[in-house]
Design an enzyme around this catalytic site. Structure first.
Site, PDB file in Angstrom:
ATOM      1  N   GLU A 124       0.840  -1.211   0.000  1.00 33.21           N
ATOM      2  CA  GLU A 124       0.000   0.000   0.000  1.00 33.21           C
ATOM      3  C   GLU A 124       0.874   1.260   0.000  1.00 33.21           C
ATOM      4  O   GLU A 124       0.625   2.202   0.765  1.00 33.21           O
ATOM      5  CB  GLU A 124      -0.936   0.009   1.217  1.00 33.21           C
ATOM      6  CG  GLU A 124      -1.998  -1.073   1.173  1.00 33.21           C
ATOM      7  CD  GLU A 124      -2.959  -0.999   2.358  1.00 33.21           C
ATOM      8  OE1 GLU A 124      -2.539  -0.569   3.443  1.00 33.21           O
ATOM      9  OE2 GLU A 124      -4.131  -1.359   2.189  1.00 33.21           O
TER      10      GLU A 124
ATOM     11  N   GLU B  77      -6.982  -7.354  -0.449  1.00 35.13           N
ATOM     12  CA  GLU B  77      -7.410  -7.312   0.945  1.00 35.13           C
ATOM     13  C   GLU B  77      -8.897  -7.007   0.984  1.00 35.13           C
ATOM     14  O   GLU B  77      -9.296  -5.847   0.970  1.00 35.13           O
ATOM     15  CB  GLU B  77      -6.650  -6.235   1.750  1.00 35.13           C
ATOM     16  CG  GLU B  77      -5.176  -6.506   1.961  1.00 35.13           C
ATOM     17  CD  GLU B  77      -4.534  -5.504   2.924  1.00 35.13           C
ATOM     18  OE1 GLU B  77      -5.264  -4.717   3.564  1.00 35.13           O
ATOM     19  OE2 GLU B  77      -3.292  -5.503   3.015  1.00 35.13           O
TER      20      GLU B  77
END
Length: 625
Positions: free
Chosen positions: A174, A254
Site C-alpha cells: 500500500e 485485501e
C-alpha cells in the site's frame, strides 16, 4: 534436522508455470485459467504448534491459497542477527501450507503495515536520526538491500515455478498511502526482487481504492491490485483497478472480513451475510480475492502497532479481527457462510470442518506481590546497569527497542507545594509512571494534557518508568521514536543528570525469575496491593490438561502478563474493549506448576485474583454485564 529433508521433496514433475493472461483477463496456472480464493494468516501471530490446524481449516473452507506477510523486525530484531527458528520458521510454514494443498501469495515487505509494530520495519533503523523510511534514502536502502539478500534467496526455491507453492509476490505494501511517493524507491525494490527471484515470477502491488493511492503505489512491471471492504461499490473499485491495469485479472488483495481494535474503541464487527454477499459478487465477476483476515491471531509480547492520525492510538493485544476463524482458531458462522459461497465456484474438500480446539476454565489464581517495587529490583531486571546522560535518551539511542525503560534523577530542590511536572513538547512516548522515593505520584501520557504534581525534598529520587506502547505502523509518522523524546520540566527547572536503565524484564523472567527465588524467607503471603509499577507472581497448578484458556484480569488496571516465561501481551481492561488475553494451551504444563508473572503499572485490586475462563471477552460491554 529430519524435517529439513521434506523440504527437498517438492513437486518438480512436468513444467510448472504461473503467469498473467492479459488477453483473457485472468491468471494462468500451468497454462489453464486460474482464480484464487485466498485468506490472510500471519504465522507471527500464531504459535507454531497451531499452524497446521489453522491451515487445514482454511483448506477445508475451500480456499486454494493463503496470503502471508513477512515481518522484517520479527526476523532481524538486532541488526545483522537473523532468526528463522521456532515460531519464526518461515520455511516450515511454507512447507506446511504446501503439504496441506494451499498455494501462497507472499508479501515480504520490506514494510507490511498489518497493525504490526512499526509496520514490520526494525526499530534499529531509527538509530540514523534523519533516516527517511520507505524512500530511496541511502541508509534505508542499504538496510533493505541487506535484508532482502537474506530473505529472498530463502523464498526462491518455494516459488511455484521452481516446484514450490508461492504463486505471486507483493512488492512493498500500500505504498500509495505513504507521503513519500518515491518511484526511485519502488524501482530499487523491483530490481532487487527480480535479481533474487528471477524474471518469471508474478510481482504485484496492492493499494487503497483512490486515484492518489493507486498512482503513487503502482509501478510498471508490477501488477497493480486494489483493496477494499464490504462498504465499497465493487464495480467502481474494479473500474479504478482497470484504469491502472487495463488488462489482466481483477484482484482484491485485501477484502476486509472484519477490522482491528485500538484501546478505547468499540469492538469492530462486520456481519457474516455482508461478507459472504460481497465475496459472491466478486467471485461472480471472475475476480481473485484474498480475505483479510482469515485468522487474525494475537499480538503477543510487544508486537502490536499503533495509529497516529490526529493522536496516538495503540492497537489491542487481540488481533481477532472478527475474522472467519477466531483469535484461537475456531470456525465461526462467518466461516460457514463463506464456505457456502465458495461451494458455488469450486469443488471444496469433502469431509467435516475440524472442530474448535478444546478450551478449559482453570479458575482463579491469587497472586502475591514481589518484595520491593520496580526501583528496588534493578539489579535483576536491568543487569547492564544505567547509562548516565545530561538529557534523556530515547529507547532507540539506548538500543532498547521494545518494552520499558526507567529514567532516574533527583529533585533539584525542596518542593513544599505540589509542583507541576510537564512535558511541554509532548515528549512522553508513550506512557510515563512517576514515583518519588518509590511512592507512586501518577502518570504522564502522549497526546494528553495531563497535569501531574510532585512534592518532595531536594535530592529525593525521581523515577520515571516509560512504557513503549508499540510504534506507529501506518501513515507518515512511522519514524516513531520512544521514551522521553524531549525534556521534562518540573516547576521552572529543566530536569537533567539522568541515569537511564534499560529494563530486560523478559530476560529475567525467561531465566526463571522471580519464581526461582527461594520463598522460604517470606513469613506471610504478601497480599497487599500497591500503587505504581509493581510485579506480582503466582502459579496455576497443573491438572493434566494443556488446553487453550483465556485470562481475565478483573479490576486490574494496566500491564503485561507472562506465563511460563512467555509474554502474552498487554492488558488494559478499564480502557477496553479487550477483557481477556488468549493463552495457547501448548504454553501450559500438564505436570509442573505454571508460573505467572504480572507487571501491573498503575494499581492492583485488593483481592489480587486473576481468572482463567473457557471463552474470550473482546467487547468491553460484554465484559461489564
Amino acid at each position: 534436522p529430519s524435517t529439513h529433508l521434506t523440504y527437498l521433496a517438492l513437486n518438480v514433475t512436468g513444467t510448472r508455470s504461473f503467469s498473467i493472461d492479459y488477453k483473457n483477463h485472468c491468471f494462468l496456472k500451468d497454462g489453464k485459467p486460474f482464480q484464487y480464493i485466498s485468506g490472510s494468516i500471519h504465522y507471527s501471530r500464531i504459535p507454531q504448534y497451531y499452524w497446521k490446524d489453522r491451515l487445514v481449516k482454511m483448506y477445508m473452507t475451500g480456499l486454494n491459497a493463503v496470503q502471508v506477510y513477512v515481518p522484517w523486525n520479527f526476523h532481524e530484531p538486532v541488526q545483522g542477527v537473523h532468526n528463522f527458528t521456532g515460531d519464526r520458521d518461515l520455511v516450515h510454514f511454507l512447507n506446511l501450507a504446501n503439504q496441506t494443498g494451499l498455494l501462497v501469495i507472499l508479501r515480504p515487505g520490506p514494510y507490511i503495515c498489518a497493525e504490526w509494530e512499526m509496520g514490520g520495519l526494525p526499530a534499529w533503523l531509527l538509530q540514523k536520526p534523519n533516516i527517511i523510511l520507505r524512500s530511496a534514502d541511502a541508509d534505508y536502502l542499504e538496510a533493505v538491500s541487506s535484508w532482502l539478500a537474506v530473505l529472498l534467496p530463502k523464498i526462491k526455491p518455494w516459488l511455484y515455478i521452481n516446484g514450490g507453492n508461492i504463486i505471486t509476490v507483493q512488492v512493498e505494501n500500500e505504498y500509495g498511502s505513504y507521503f513519500a511517493c518515491d518511484y526511485n524507491y519502488m524501482r530499487h525494490l523491483r530490481t532487487l526482487f527480480r535479481f533474487f527471484l528471477g524474471e518469471e515470477v508474478v510481482l504485484f502491488t496492492t493499494d487503497g481504492n483512490t486515484d492518489k493511492e493507486m498512482t503513487c503505489g503502482s509501478l510498471d512491471g508490477l501488477y497493480a491490485t486494489v483493496d477494499f471492504g464490504t462498504d465499497t461499490n465493487i464495480t467502481v473499485a474494479f473500474k479504478r483497478q482497470r484504469r491502472f491495469e487495463p488488462q489482466g485479472p481483477l484482484v482484491n488483495s485485501e477484502f476486509y472480513t472484519g477490522w482491528l481494535d485500538h484501546w478505547g474503541d468499540q469492538h469492530a464487527m462486520v456481519g457474516a451475510q455482508k461478507v459472504s454477499r460481497v465475496l459472491e459478487e466478486m467471485l461472480t465477476m471472475g475476480a481473485s480475492v484474498n480475505m483479510y483476515m482469515f485468522e487474525g491471531g494475537t499480538n503477543f509480547g510487544y508486537w502490536n502497532g499503533a495509529d497516529h492520525d490526529s493522536r496516538f492510538r495503540s492497537v489491542v493485544t487481540s488481533y481477532d479481527y472478527d475474522a472467519p476463524l477466531t483469535e484461537a482458531g475456531d470456525p465461526t458462522e462467518k466461516l460457514l457462510a463463506i464456505r457456502d459461497v465458495i461451494k458455488q465456484f469450486r469443488d471444496i474438500p469433502a469431509g467435516p470442518m475440524p472442530p474448535a480446539t478444546p478450551k478449559f476454565a482453570y479458575g482463579f489464581v491469587t497472586l502475591e506481590k514481589v518484595i520491593g517495587n520496580i526501583s528496588s529490583l534493578l539489579d535483576t531486571i536491568s543487569p547492564l546497569g544505567p547509562v548516565q546522560s545530561k538529557y534523556p535518551l530515547t529507547f532507540e539511542e539506548m538500543k532498547q527497542y521494545y518494552g520499558y525503560m526507567l529514567y532516574r534523577t533527583t529533585l533539584p530542590h525542596d518542593l513544599t507545594e505540589p509542583t507541576p511536572l510537564i512535558s511541554p513538547l509532548n515528549g512522553v512516548h508513550d506512557r510515563a509512571y512517576v514515583s518519588v522515593n518509590g511512592v507512586f505520584q501518577g502518570l504522564l501520557q502522549r497526546d494528553t494534557a495531563l497535569v501531574m504534581n510532585v512534592t518532595g525534598k531536594q535530592g529525593d529520587m525521581l523515577d520515571i518508568l516509560v512504557e513503549n506502547m508499540g510504534r506507529v505502523n501506518f501513515g507518515s509518522k512511522i519514524n516513531d521514536y520512544k521514551g522521553l523524546v524531549s525534556n521534562l520540566i518540573l516547576g521552572k527547572d529543566v530536569l537533567t543528570d539522568w541515569k537511564i536503565y534499560p529494563l530486560d524484564i523478559d530476560g529475567a523472567i525467561s531465566r526463571g525469575w522471580p519464581h526461582s527465588n527461594s520463598r522460604t524467607s517470606f513469613t506471610s503471603p504478601r497480599r497487599e496491593p500497591s500503587a505504581g509499577p509493581t510485579l506480582y507472581t503466582g502459579t496455576l497448578q497443573p491438572n493434566g490438561l494443556a488446553w487453550d484458556t483465556f485470562l481475565k484480569l478483573i479490576e486490574w488496571t494496566k500491564g503485561q502478563v507472562w506465563i511460563n516465561g512467555v509474554n502474552l501481551g498487554r492488558y488494559w481492561p478499564g480502557r477496553g474493549p479487550q477483557q481477556t488475553l488468549y493463552v495457547p494451551g501448548p504454553l501450559l504444563s500438564t505436570s509442573l506448576p505454571n508460573n505467572i508473572t504480572l507487571l501491573e503499572l498503575e494499581g492492583a485490586p485488593a483481592h489480587l485474583r486473576i481468572v482463567f475462563m473457557d471463552r474470550p471477552q473482546l467487547n468491553a460491554t460484554a465484559g461489564k454485564s
